[in-house]
Design a protein around this motif. Sequence first.
Motif, PDB file in Angstrom:
ATOM      1  N   VAL A 183      46.527  39.706  28.672  1.00 12.48           N
ATOM      2  CA  VAL A 183      45.299  39.923  27.894  1.00 12.48           C
ATOM      3  C   VAL A 183      45.277  41.343  27.361  1.00 12.48           C
ATOM      4  O   VAL A 183      45.836  42.263  27.965  1.00 12.48           O
ATOM      5  N   PRO A 184      44.603  41.582  26.229  1.00 10.17           N
ATOM      6  CA  PRO A 184      44.633  42.901  25.592  1.00 10.17           C
ATOM      7  C   PRO A 184      43.645  43.872  26.234  1.00 10.17           C
ATOM      8  O   PRO A 184      42.783  43.467  27.037  1.00 10.17           O
ATOM      9  N   PRO A 185      43.765  45.164  25.900  1.00  6.26           N
ATOM     10  CA  PRO A 185      42.753  46.137  26.347  1.00  6.26           C
ATOM     11  C   PRO A 185      41.356  45.687  25.943  1.00  6.26           C
ATOM     12  O   PRO A 185      41.169  45.059  24.898  1.00  6.26           O
ATOM     13  N   GLY A 186      40.387  46.008  26.807  1.00  8.14           N
ATOM     14  CA  GLY A 186      39.019  45.557  26.580  1.00  8.14           C
ATOM     15  C   GLY A 186      38.705  44.257  27.267  1.00  8.14           C
ATOM     16  O   GLY A 186      37.547  43.801  27.260  1.00  8.14           O
ATOM     17  N   SER A 187      39.739  43.636  27.873  1.00 14.05           N
ATOM     18  CA  SER A 187      39.512  42.414  28.647  1.00 14.05           C
ATOM     19  C   SER A 187      38.972  42.779  30.025  1.00 14.05           C
ATOM     20  O   SER A 187      39.031  43.929  30.451  1.00 14.05           O
ATOM     21  N   TYR A 188      38.460  41.770  30.734  1.00 11.27           N
ATOM     22  CA  TYR A 188      37.841  42.000  32.038  1.00 11.27           C
ATOM     23  C   TYR A 188      38.392  41.025  33.071  1.00 11.27           C
ATOM     24  O   TYR A 188      38.858  39.926  32.737  1.00 11.27           O
ATOM     25  N   LEU A 189      38.296  41.433  34.332  1.00 15.44           N
ATOM     26  CA  LEU A 189      38.602  40.585  35.475  1.00 15.44           C
ATOM     27  C   LEU A 189      37.382  40.556  36.386  1.00 15.44           C
ATOM     28  O   LEU A 189      36.861  41.615  36.765  1.00 15.44           O
ATOM     29  N   ALA A 190      36.913  39.351  36.732  1.00 17.06           N
ATOM     30  CA  ALA A 190      35.797  39.187  37.669  1.00 17.06           C
ATOM     31  C   ALA A 190      36.290  38.395  38.873  1.00 17.06           C
ATOM     32  O   ALA A 190      36.954  37.366  38.715  1.00 17.06           O
ATOM     33  N   ILE A 191      35.958  38.884  40.069  1.00 18.97           N
ATOM     34  CA  ILE A 191      36.471  38.299  41.310  1.00 18.97           C
ATOM     35  C   ILE A 191      35.337  38.147  42.332  1.00 18.97           C
ATOM     36  O   ILE A 191      34.473  39.010  42.436  1.00 18.97           O
ATOM     37  N   THR A 192      35.375  37.054  43.078  1.00 18.05           N
ATOM     38  CA  THR A 192      34.686  36.981  44.368  1.00 18.05           C
ATOM     39  C   THR A 192      35.724  36.572  45.404  1.00 18.05           C
ATOM     40  O   THR A 192      36.654  35.818  45.094  1.00 18.05           O
ATOM     41  N   HIS A 193      35.561  37.076  46.622  1.00 18.60           N
ATOM     42  CA  HIS A 193      36.598  36.856  47.628  1.00 18.60           C
ATOM     43  C   HIS A 193      35.988  36.886  49.027  1.00 18.60           C
ATOM     44  O   HIS A 193      35.159  37.745  49.344  1.00 18.60           O
ATOM     45  N   GLN A 235      39.487  49.661  35.157  1.00 20.58           N
ATOM     46  CA  GLN A 235      38.327  50.531  35.328  1.00 20.58           C
ATOM     47  C   GLN A 235      37.204  49.686  35.931  1.00 20.58           C
ATOM     48  O   GLN A 235      36.741  48.739  35.304  1.00 20.58           O
ATOM     49  N   MET A 236      36.795  50.032  37.144  1.00 17.43           N
ATOM     50  CA  MET A 236      35.765  49.243  37.815  1.00 17.43           C
ATOM     51  C   MET A 236      34.411  49.440  37.154  1.00 17.43           C
ATOM     52  O   MET A 236      34.008  50.553  36.827  1.00 17.43           O
ATOM     53  N   VAL A 237      33.716  48.337  36.951  1.00 15.42           N
ATOM     54  CA  VAL A 237      32.341  48.373  36.455  1.00 15.42           C
ATOM     55  C   VAL A 237      31.428  48.703  37.629  1.00 15.42           C
ATOM     56  O   VAL A 237      31.609  48.173  38.734  1.00 15.42           O
ATOM     57  N   GLU A 238      30.463  49.579  37.415  1.00 15.86           N
ATOM     58  CA  GLU A 238      29.511  49.897  38.477  1.00 15.86           C
ATOM     59  C   GLU A 238      28.768  48.646  38.909  1.00 15.86           C
ATOM     60  O   GLU A 238      28.449  47.802  38.071  1.00 15.86           O
ATOM     61  N   PRO A 239      28.517  48.475  40.206  1.00 16.81           N
ATOM     62  CA  PRO A 239      28.684  49.414  41.322  1.00 16.81           C
ATOM     63  C   PRO A 239      30.016  49.290  42.070  1.00 16.81           C
ATOM     64  O   PRO A 239      30.103  49.682  43.225  1.00 16.81           O
ATOM     65  N   VAL A 266      33.927  43.562  39.129  1.00 17.37           N
ATOM     66  CA  VAL A 266      34.350  43.346  37.748  1.00 17.37           C
ATOM     67  C   VAL A 266      35.094  44.590  37.302  1.00 17.37           C
ATOM     68  O   VAL A 266      34.627  45.715  37.513  1.00 17.37           O
ATOM     69  N   GLY A 267      36.264  44.404  36.710  1.00 14.16           N
ATOM     70  CA  GLY A 267      37.052  45.522  36.202  1.00 14.16           C
ATOM     71  C   GLY A 267      37.415  45.314  34.737  1.00 14.16           C
ATOM     72  O   GLY A 267      37.588  44.177  34.289  1.00 14.16           O
ATOM     73  N   ARG A 268      37.549  46.423  34.017  1.00 13.16           N
ATOM     74  CA  ARG A 268      37.881  46.380  32.584  1.00 13.16           C
ATOM     75  C   ARG A 268      39.291  46.934  32.373  1.00 13.16           C
ATOM     76  O   ARG A 268      39.649  47.971  32.936  1.00 13.16           O
ATOM     77  N   LYS A 269      40.071  46.234  31.571  1.00 13.50           N
ATOM     78  CA  LYS A 269      41.410  46.697  31.245  1.00 13.50           C
ATOM     79  C   LYS A 269      41.327  47.788  30.192  1.00 13.50           C
ATOM     80  O   LYS A 269      40.817  47.560  29.106  1.00 13.50           O
ATOM     81  N   PRO A 270      41.791  49.011  30.512  1.00 11.32           N
ATOM     82  CA  PRO A 270      41.651  50.112  29.550  1.00 11.32           C
ATOM     83  C   PRO A 270      42.647  49.996  28.395  1.00 11.32           C
ATOM     84  O   PRO A 270      43.620  49.248  28.484  1.00 11.32           O
TER      85      PRO A 270
END
Length: 270
Positions: A183-193, A235-239, A266-270
């Motif tokens: 995935v390109p920059p500006g994409s995101y990853l969301a996880i629960t674990h 780049q982790m999204v707050e919090p 949630v993290g953002r791909k720089p």
Amino acid sequence: MTDTSGQELLAKIDTTRPHSARVWNYLLGGKDFYPVDREAADQYKKTFPGIVDIARTDRAFLGRAVRFLTGEGIRQFLDIGTGLPTMDNTHEVAQRVAPECRIVYVDNDPLVLLHAEALLKGSDEGVCDYIDADLRDPDRILERAAQTLNFDEPVAIMLLGILHLVPDFAQVHQSVMRLLDAVPPGSYLAITHATLDFDGETTAQAEAQQEWNKKADPMTPRTRADISRFFDGLQMVEPGLVSMSRWRVEATPWGEPAEVAGFCGVGRKP
């Protein structure tokens, strides 16, 4: 979509062992489960009642995360480990905000596949699709998803309650990194674990988990340190990486909600 007939899919469903997707559906108040799933869930709840709060907060996080992502301009979602449809599925939340959103669901459970038609009823402006594939085969997922998603534009990869179903950390980490590479920059990853890190009923949770693993496909709770590695390079999204009940919730006069034994981020791909 697969061409497998309904009868063929029904024949593949094992009703003698509990299955995580069907147990989750039961815990969320759904109707798509078998007696073996209800019995396993009730036993888990008896040992560790907190599993109900975990299921509900996991689902609530999905809604908050998708609303956040659409607010950030994301219009494409790759939801892997979809599970059985309940209320406020990813496409419903996303297309409520932006009807043009495109969503690809991925799962490899025959009962989920039987319900895929319900998942595919999105907005007229947007698109929904379903892929029968396994997280451990990211290349297949990406190849099929490219028929619906444009990988030149940002994509949100949703991995909610799925990573702990792959016991081999190296394998599942490699799968996540492969998806992020695509995935390109500006994409995101969301996880629960799932985790055993939180204080409180940890012993009861571990006991319930051990009993579950004896009779169903095992789940592997992981530490905060291990789960954070899925966000390598992002780049982790707050919090940041927090209990699922505490991710970007509205403040109340009574303070923060109680923690539940599950991490999210949630993290953002720089």
